[in-house]
Design a protein around this motif. Structure first.
Motif, PDB file in Angstrom:
ATOM      1  N   TYR A   1       0.884  -1.247  -0.102  1.00 35.88           N
ATOM      2  CA  TYR A   1       0.104  -0.106  -0.004  1.00 35.88           C
ATOM      3  C   TYR A   1       0.695   1.377  -0.060  1.00 35.88           C
ATOM      4  CZ  TYR A   1      -3.045  -3.647   1.372  1.00 35.88           C
ATOM      5  OH  TYR A   1      -3.646  -5.026   1.297  1.00 35.88           O
TER       6      TYR A   1
ATOM      7  N   ARG B   1      -4.326   0.686  -5.083  1.00 38.65           N
ATOM      8  CA  ARG B   1      -3.877   0.211  -3.656  1.00 38.65           C
ATOM      9  C   ARG B   1      -3.724   1.609  -2.937  1.00 38.65           C
ATOM     10  NH1 ARG B   1      -1.445  -3.781  -6.167  1.00 38.65           N
ATOM     11  NH2 ARG B   1       0.736  -2.960  -5.288  1.00 38.65           N
TER      12      ARG B   1
ATOM     13  N   TYR C   1      -5.640   3.029   0.022  1.00 40.98           N
ATOM     14  CA  TYR C   1      -5.912   2.227   1.307  1.00 40.98           C
ATOM     15  C   TYR C   1      -5.234   2.475   2.406  1.00 40.98           C
ATOM     16  CZ  TYR C   1      -8.223  -1.807   3.381  1.00 40.98           C
ATOM     17  OH  TYR C   1      -8.857  -2.802   4.254  1.00 40.98           O
TER      18      TYR C   1
END
Length: 451
Positions: A46, A92, A95
């Motif tokens: 992430y 991603r 996140y």
């Protein structure tokens, strides 16, 4: 009484764990997240800011809380509506922002501390846990949770580039070798292309398999009674193949069966004897992974295009080692049918093998220190530390801890499915419920949800 919880590791697993503790702890907990970087929710997966790096899980499955499955989707609609218009697979990089928001939402004022240190030791005491930090100091706690991930280095590690931290090659015509052909390889190829790379890219793995593509489907409804638990890997593989064939012949999609199996994988793994697990790792894990961990459609289209152009080539072979000769790198690759490995010349080699390399008793790092001190032991195949069904750490004498737990990739060997958000949040819920009850085992019904 306020309980102090120390979480070793501040990546996604640690952040999800902390948020669940606060949500279920009724204000009676304070949490110290020990993370060497000082950054929470980042971790390798992430930390990316590249919008081409997509979740391979639909956004509806990414809530940090199993009791609130739409939590992430609602946050996304408010803070990043632009992504909700592009389908269910989101970058991603958002996140980490979500996990920080989840912690702000759940952590009472003054109850969360981020400690920019590394854990180097941990031992259970009669009434608590002592956590040793890299600066030599100790941190007392009532409970502790290992959320540091799990990785194994090899002798070539210094010559292999980390795909998440290495700068792209300065020469856009550089010859690139990627070890591994899974989803990390996909991200690495897309990063190279986004940076204007024009040189040859070769990806090598033992099976030479690419992740399959996501598509619309409807998970098949299966119960535990439908699955031949305790059967050999050979029988299980044949049963699954026959089920897929019959379902496809009736107009279904193979993805329906794979996702129908999803809730039962930990139970299947638990019933497999050690030798059957080892046989699965040798012969079937790669085939399972490419069907279970699939590419979002947008990524699959770009990878198909670069394969068709010939810039990307997938090679079946086993990476053995790498060495530097002058200004070039040479990898030893053993191809099928070859008696001896052959050298492969490259300007850069990326290590995209993921977390499933097996460890031994002498592994370095925090997990190794736990094993060497007797606070933990490796599970029999070396895929991670060993835990019981409720995520309690097993010590060197085979006894489960009542105060030290584990979450995420470090539990891979015990649960197999423990690296995706749906698995991690369920582990977090179970551990949080147990800690909120003072460390006592959760009710039988709760334990059954996480075999």
């Amino acid at each position: 009484m306020t309980h102090h919880i120390v979480i070793a590791g501040g990546g996604a697993s640690g952040a999800i764990m902390a948020a669940n503790l606060f949500r279920l702890g009724n204000g009676a907990l304070r949490v110290t997240l020990v993370e060497a970087s000082g950054e929470v929710g980042k971790g390798p997966a992430y930390s990316t800011t590249n919008p081409s790096h997509l979740f391979n899980v639909r956004s509806a499955q990414l809530s940090a809380f199993s009791g609130t499955p739409d939590h992430f989707d609602r946050w996304l609609a408010i803070h990043h509506p632009e992504f909700t218009r592009n389908g269910p697979f989101v970058p991603r990089g958002v996140y980490r922002e979500y996990l920080e928001a989840a912690l702000r939402e759940t952590a009472p004022v003054g109850k969360l501390r981020i400690l920019p240190q590394a854990c180097v030791g941990m031992r259970e005491l009669e009434h608590g846990v002592e956590v040793t930090l890299a600066d030599g100091s100790s941190l007392p706690a009532h409970f502790a949770i290992v959320a540091t991930g799990f990785g194994v280095q090899d002798k070539s590690e210094g010559l292999l580039s980390n795909p998440w931290t290495a700068l792209p090659p300065e020469n856009s015509e550089a010859r690139v070798l990627i070890v591994g052909t899974g989803l990390t390889m996909v991200d690495t190829v897309l990063s190279l292309l986004d940076n204007g790379h024009r040189g040859k890219i070769v990806a090598v793995s033992r099976r030479g398999l690419l992740p399959q593509r996501h598509a619309l489907h409807r998970p098949l409804q299966l119960s535990t009674a439908d699955i031949p638990l305790g059967a050999s890997v050979h029988y299980l593989s044949r049963w699954l193949t026959d089920l897929v064939r019959a379902h496809v012949n009736n107009g279904g999609d193979w993805r329906d069966v794979m996702d129908g199996m999803r809730p039962h994988i930990q139970t299947v793994w638990r019933y497999l004897p050690t030798e059957s697990r080892a046989r699965f790792l040798r012969h079937a894990a790669a085939f399972w992974d490419v069907h279970r961990h699939r590419m979002p459609p947008a990524q699959a289209e770009r990878i198909s295009a670069v394969l068709e152009s010939g810039q990307l080539e997938i090679v079946k072979g086993r990476f053995l080692s790498a060495e530097r000769r002058g200004d070039r790198l040479f990898a030893e690759i053993l191809r099928p049918g070859w008696d001896e490995p052959g050298p492969f010349k490259a300007d850069v080699i990326y290590d995209c093998r993921g977390v499933r390399r097996r460890a031994d008793q002498d592994m370095p790092g925090f997990a190794g220190a736990l094993v060497q001190s007797g606070a933990a032991r490796l599970e029999k195949l070396g895929l991670g530390l060993e835990f019981d069904r409720s995520c309690a750490l097993i010590n060197g004498q085979g006894e489960p801890s009542s105060r030290i737990f584990g979450i995420g990739p470090v539990t891979l060997g015990t649960f197999w499915e423990s690296i995706a958000v749906p698995d991690i949040r369920e582990q977090a819920r179970q551990i949080a419920e147990r800690i909120a009850s003072g460390g006592r085992l959760a009710a039988r019904g709760s334990v059954a949800r996480l075999p």
